[in-house]
Design a protein around this motif. Structure first.
Motif, PDB file in Angstrom:
ATOM      1  N   THR A  52      32.282  19.774  36.134  1.00 28.66           N
ATOM      2  CA  THR A  52      32.748  18.506  36.712  1.00 28.66           C
ATOM      3  C   THR A  52      33.452  17.617  35.695  1.00 28.66           C
ATOM      4  OG1 THR A  52      30.669  17.394  36.172  1.00 28.66           O
ATOM      5  CG2 THR A  52      30.779  18.516  38.301  1.00 28.66           C
ATOM      6  N   ASN A  53      33.373  17.983  34.411  1.00 26.84           N
ATOM      7  CA  ASN A  53      33.895  17.174  33.306  1.00 26.84           C
ATOM      8  C   ASN A  53      33.204  15.820  33.148  1.00 26.84           C
ATOM      9  OD1 ASN A  53      35.601  19.063  32.342  1.00 26.84           O
ATOM     10  ND2 ASN A  53      37.491  18.123  33.115  1.00 26.84           N
ATOM     11  N   THR A 228      15.316  32.978  33.045  1.00 23.84           N
ATOM     12  CA  THR A 228      14.015  33.591  33.291  1.00 23.84           C
ATOM     13  C   THR A 228      12.860  32.681  32.898  1.00 23.84           C
ATOM     14  OG1 THR A 228      15.032  35.705  32.785  1.00 23.84           O
ATOM     15  CG2 THR A 228      12.640  35.671  32.866  1.00 23.84           C
ATOM     16  N   ILE A 229      12.993  32.024  31.744  1.00 26.36           N
ATOM     17  CA  ILE A 229      11.860  31.215  31.297  1.00 26.36           C
ATOM     18  C   ILE A 229      12.071  29.724  31.535  1.00 26.36           C
ATOM     19  CG2 ILE A 229      10.967  32.909  29.653  1.00 26.36           C
ATOM     20  CD1 ILE A 229      12.386  31.605  27.446  1.00 26.36           C
ATOM     21  N   GLY A 230      13.140  29.394  32.245  1.00 28.31           N
ATOM     22  CA  GLY A 230      13.321  28.012  32.673  1.00 28.31           C
ATOM     23  C   GLY A 230      13.783  27.042  31.606  1.00 28.31           C
ATOM     24  N   LEU A 231      14.763  27.461  30.812  1.00 28.75           N
ATOM     25  CA  LEU A 231      15.326  26.561  29.803  1.00 28.75           C
ATOM     26  C   LEU A 231      16.764  26.216  30.163  1.00 28.75           C
ATOM     27  CD1 LEU A 231      14.131  28.387  26.543  1.00 28.75           C
ATOM     28  CD2 LEU A 231      13.092  26.375  27.622  1.00 28.75           C
ATOM     29  N   ASN A 232      17.233  25.085  29.669  1.00 28.19           N
ATOM     30  CA  ASN A 232      18.639  24.721  29.811  1.00 28.19           C
ATOM     31  C   ASN A 232      19.459  25.386  28.707  1.00 28.19           C
ATOM     32  OD1 ASN A 232      17.969  22.789  31.852  1.00 28.19           O
ATOM     33  ND2 ASN A 232      17.257  21.458  30.190  1.00 28.19           N
ATOM     34  N   VAL A 233      20.746  25.538  28.953  1.00 24.76           N
ATOM     35  CA  VAL A 233      21.628  26.089  27.927  1.00 24.76           C
ATOM     36  C   VAL A 233      22.838  25.179  27.772  1.00 24.76           C
ATOM     37  CG1 VAL A 233      23.002  28.079  27.184  1.00 24.76           C
ATOM     38  CG2 VAL A 233      20.949  28.436  28.550  1.00 24.76           C
ATOM     39  N   ILE A 234      23.237  24.963  26.536  1.00 26.04           N
ATOM     40  CA  ILE A 234      24.475  24.244  26.257  1.00 26.04           C
ATOM     41  C   ILE A 234      25.241  25.048  25.209  1.00 26.04           C
ATOM     42  CG2 ILE A 234      23.340  22.727  24.558  1.00 26.04           C
ATOM     43  CD1 ILE A 234      25.344  20.504  25.528  1.00 26.04           C
ATOM     44  N   ALA A 235      26.563  25.008  25.299  1.00 25.04           N
ATOM     45  CA  ALA A 235      27.373  25.724  24.313  1.00 25.04           C
ATOM     46  C   ALA A 235      28.056  24.717  23.404  1.00 25.04           C
ATOM     47  CB  ALA A 235      28.421  26.573  25.015  1.00 25.04           C
ATOM     48  N   GLU A 236      28.109  25.034  22.108  1.00 27.10           N
ATOM     49  CA  GLU A 236      28.833  24.152  21.184  1.00 27.10           C
ATOM     50  C   GLU A 236      30.052  24.881  20.650  1.00 27.10           C
ATOM     51  OE1 GLU A 236      26.643  23.000  17.680  1.00 27.10           O
ATOM     52  OE2 GLU A 236      25.861  25.010  17.348  1.00 27.10           O
ATOM     53  N   GLY A 237      31.040  24.120  20.198  1.00 25.75           N
ATOM     54  CA  GLY A 237      32.232  24.726  19.612  1.00 25.75           C
ATOM     55  C   GLY A 237      33.249  25.202  20.645  1.00 25.75           C
ATOM     56  N   GLU A 239      36.568  25.210  22.112  1.00 28.54           N
ATOM     57  CA  GLU A 239      37.859  24.737  21.601  1.00 28.54           C
ATOM     58  C   GLU A 239      39.022  25.038  22.544  1.00 28.54           C
ATOM     59  OE1 GLU A 239      38.469  26.267  17.658  1.00 28.54           O
ATOM     60  OE2 GLU A 239      36.881  25.035  16.790  1.00 28.54           O
ATOM     61  N   LEU A 240      38.846  26.038  23.401  1.00 26.63           N
ATOM     62  CA  LEU A 240      39.959  26.504  24.221  1.00 26.63           C
ATOM     63  C   LEU A 240      39.635  26.515  25.706  1.00 26.63           C
ATOM     64  CD1 LEU A 240      40.706  29.714  22.082  1.00 26.63           C
ATOM     65  CD2 LEU A 240      41.937  27.522  21.937  1.00 26.63           C
ATOM     66  N   GLU A 241      40.674  26.407  26.484  1.00 20.47           N
ATOM     67  CA  GLU A 241      40.568  26.560  27.938  1.00 20.47           C
ATOM     68  C   GLU A 241      39.859  27.867  28.293  1.00 20.47           C
ATOM     69  OE1 GLU A 241      43.313  24.846  30.497  1.00 20.47           O
ATOM     70  OE2 GLU A 241      41.361  25.151  31.502  1.00 20.47           O
ATOM     71  N   GLU A 242      40.216  28.948  27.576  1.00 22.00           N
ATOM     72  CA  GLU A 242      39.600  30.254  27.851  1.00 22.00           C
ATOM     73  C   GLU A 242      38.093  30.233  27.602  1.00 22.00           C
ATOM     74  OE1 GLU A 242      42.738  30.393  25.819  1.00 22.00           O
ATOM     75  OE2 GLU A 242      43.102  32.575  25.705  1.00 22.00           O
ATOM     76  N   HIS A 243      37.677  29.471  26.604  1.00 17.98           N
ATOM     77  CA  HIS A 243      36.239  29.343  26.363  1.00 17.98           C
ATOM     78  C   HIS A 243      35.554  28.760  27.598  1.00 17.98           C
ATOM     79  CE1 HIS A 243      37.039  28.963  21.742  1.00 17.98           C
ATOM     80  NE2 HIS A 243      37.062  30.222  22.143  1.00 17.98           N
ATOM     81  N   VAL A 244      36.156  27.702  28.133  1.00 11.66           N
ATOM     82  CA  VAL A 244      35.582  27.038  29.307  1.00 11.66           C
ATOM     83  C   VAL A 244      35.484  28.017  30.469  1.00 11.66           C
ATOM     84  CG1 VAL A 244      35.830  25.153  30.976  1.00 11.66           C
ATOM     85  CG2 VAL A 244      36.528  24.809  28.595  1.00 11.66           C
ATOM     86  N   SER A 245      36.572  28.745  30.727  1.00 11.62           N
ATOM     87  CA  SER A 245      36.546  29.636  31.896  1.00 11.62           C
ATOM     88  C   SER A 245      35.558  30.781  31.703  1.00 11.62           C
ATOM     89  CB  SER A 245      37.951  30.145  32.232  1.00 11.62           C
ATOM     90  OG  SER A 245      38.571  30.673  31.098  1.00 11.62           O
ATOM     91  N   ARG A 246      35.552  31.375  30.499  1.00 15.69           N
ATOM     92  CA  ARG A 246      34.598  32.471  30.261  1.00 15.69           C
ATOM     93  C   ARG A 246      33.150  32.015  30.385  1.00 15.69           C
ATOM     94  NH1 ARG A 246      36.877  37.417  28.624  1.00 15.69           N
ATOM     95  NH2 ARG A 246      39.054  37.159  29.173  1.00 15.69           N
ATOM     96  N   LEU A 247      32.885  30.829  29.868  1.00 15.36           N
ATOM     97  CA  LEU A 247      31.507  30.322  29.898  1.00 15.36           C
ATOM     98  C   LEU A 247      31.092  29.924  31.312  1.00 15.36           C
ATOM     99  CD1 LEU A 247      31.616  28.174  26.635  1.00 15.36           C
ATOM    100  CD2 LEU A 247      30.182  30.199  26.986  1.00 15.36           C
ATOM    101  N   SER A 248      31.983  29.232  32.002  1.00 13.39           N
ATOM    102  CA  SER A 248      31.585  28.753  33.333  1.00 13.39           C
ATOM    103  C   SER A 248      31.481  29.906  34.325  1.00 13.39           C
ATOM    104  CB  SER A 248      32.528  27.655  33.833  1.00 13.39           C
ATOM    105  OG  SER A 248      33.847  28.125  33.885  1.00 13.39           O
ATOM    106  N   GLU A 249      32.308  30.925  34.152  1.00  9.00           N
ATOM    107  CA  GLU A 249      32.200  32.050  35.096  1.00  9.00           C
ATOM    108  C   GLU A 249      30.913  32.849  34.864  1.00  9.00           C
ATOM    109  OE1 GLU A 249      35.268  35.299  32.931  1.00  9.00           O
ATOM    110  OE2 GLU A 249      35.983  33.783  34.347  1.00  9.00           O
ATOM    111  N   ARG A 250      30.299  32.668  33.707  1.00 10.89           N
ATOM    112  CA  ARG A 250      29.005  33.298  33.453  1.00 10.89           C
ATOM    113  C   ARG A 250      27.841  32.387  33.823  1.00 10.89           C
ATOM    114  NH1 ARG A 250      32.507  35.746  30.684  1.00 10.89           N
ATOM    115  NH2 ARG A 250      32.362  37.996  30.379  1.00 10.89           N
ATOM    116  N   GLY A 251      28.163  31.222  34.315  1.00 17.38           N
ATOM    117  CA  GLY A 251      27.110  30.340  34.826  1.00 17.38           C
ATOM    118  C   GLY A 251      26.636  29.270  33.857  1.00 17.38           C
ATOM    119  N   LEU A 252      27.364  29.130  32.758  1.00 15.45           N
ATOM    120  CA  LEU A 252      26.975  28.071  31.829  1.00 15.45           C
ATOM    121  C   LEU A 252      27.484  26.732  32.337  1.00 15.45           C
ATOM    122  CD1 LEU A 252      26.544  28.047  28.156  1.00 15.45           C
ATOM    123  CD2 LEU A 252      28.174  26.396  29.015  1.00 15.45           C
ATOM    124  N   LEU A 253      26.635  25.705  32.190  1.00 15.57           N
ATOM    125  CA  LEU A 253      26.935  24.430  32.826  1.00 15.57           C
ATOM    126  C   LEU A 253      27.362  23.336  31.847  1.00 15.57           C
ATOM    127  CD1 LEU A 253      26.802  24.032  35.830  1.00 15.57           C
ATOM    128  CD2 LEU A 253      24.544  22.985  35.560  1.00 15.57           C
TER     129      LEU A 253
END
Ligand code: C2E
Ligand code: MG
Ligand code: MG
Ligand code: MG
Length: 279
Positions: A52-53, A228-237, A239-253
């Motif tokens: 959602t940005n 599985t164990i009920g933790l949140n995930v965040i990605a750091e670093g 830098e690119l549009e491709e990073h966003v698409s690869r991460l979000s298509e894998r379910g990272l929020l």
């Protein structure tokens, strides 16, 4: 470099060690003075919901503005601050200022921002750490549910003690995130026994996720583990549009990185939040 017999090399080696410890002492004194004279300030890097940005919070990152040497990056002084114990007063200032600023932003209507503060193991080891944290929360009036501590995996190396302190931290209502996750030596199996809320995927896996299958596999494994164990995930670093698409298509929020914003000073952060407001 001096080539020649072992004796020569030995004396050159010695000299450079002496030189190193000489520089170290100068830097240590400067650090001590810098803390006394308040030469530090904080920058805040936005954390976003990458679908959602929406800005969900920020990571506080310390900066040292030396009067003669200019701005010195954390990598240059945090390790020294840790080995000398100066991270204790410095970290206390960082925490107080982060809480104060966040409370101010919330009172001014910038939204429900949560703040992440990096905490060194050396700070956790202070006998009165919990007491200090409690005092800072009381003084600044920040609701602890908006505060998160980022600790590195290495903190769990000497288990028992740190785990019980982190349990105390969580009892205060503070969140705990494992920074640079995936770079340490921790075995995944014990993650579920630790008092943690969030895994922060290290930037080294994000950097080449669009070209490297191994990094993709690691990120996917972290996401599955967390689910599985009920933790949140965040990605750091990020830098690119491709990073966003690869991460979000894998379910990272959630994520942060130069793609969205570099760490910002107070005023610039306020502008960023104003321009990004979605609701
Ligand atoms: P960290 O906690 O893993 O913080 C992330 C670092 O990555 C920050 O560097 C940030 O500016 C940088 N970064 C953010 N987005 C990107 C990106 O898209 N690409 C790349 N290449 N880098 C990005 P910084 O501010 O130089 O801090 C370095 C480290 O110093 C931090 O790593 C943290 O371990 C430590 N540190 C910073 N502030 C504090 C503090 O107040 N206390 C303690 N104990 N450590 C701190
Ligand atoms: Mg961090
Ligand atoms: Mg990190
Ligand atoms: Mg790091």
């Amino acid at each position: 470099t001096v080539k020649g017999n072992g004796k020569n090399n030995f004396s050159v080696f010695n000299e450079s060690i002496e030189h190193q410890s000489f520089e170290r002492r100068i830097l240590e004194n400067a650090l001590r003075k810098g803390i006394k004279e308040r030469q530090f300030y904080l920058e805040y890097q936005p954390k976003l919901n990458i679908c959602t940005n929406e800005v969900i919070g920020m990571e506080a990152l310390v900066r040292w503005k030396h009067p003669d040497l200019g701005t010195i990056p954390p990598m240059k002084f945090i390790p020294l601050a840790e080995s000398t114990g100066l991270i204790v007063p410095l970290g206390e200032w960082v925490l107080r200022e982060s809480c104060r600023q966040t409370k101010e932003w919330q009172d001014k209507g910038y939204g429900p921002l949560s703040v992440s503060v990096n905490i060194s193991v050396r700070q956790l080891e202070e006998p009165n750490f919990i007491e200090q944290v409690h005092k800072i929360l009381k003084e600044t009036g920040l609701d602890p549910k908006w505060l998160e501590f980022e600790v590195t995996e290495s903190i769990f190396a000497d288990l028992k003690n740190t785990v019980s302190i982190l349990q105390e931290v969580r009892k205060l209502g503070i969140q705990i995130s494992v920074d640079d996750f995936g770079t340490g030596y921790s075995s995944l199996s014990y993650i579920k026994h630790l008092p943690i809320d969030t895994l922060k995927v290290d930037q080294s896996f994000v950097k080449d996720i669009h070209v490297n299958q191994e990094s993709q596999a690691i990120v996917l494994a972290v996401l599955n583990l967390a689910k599985t164990i009920g933790l949140n995930v965040i990605a750091e670093g990020i830098e690119l549009e491709e990073h966003v698409s690869r991460l979000s298509e894998r379910g990272l929020l959630f994520g942060q990185g130069y793609y969205y914003s570099k760490p910002l000073r107070k005023e610039a952060f306020e502008e960023f939040v104003n321009n990004n407001a979605v609701v």
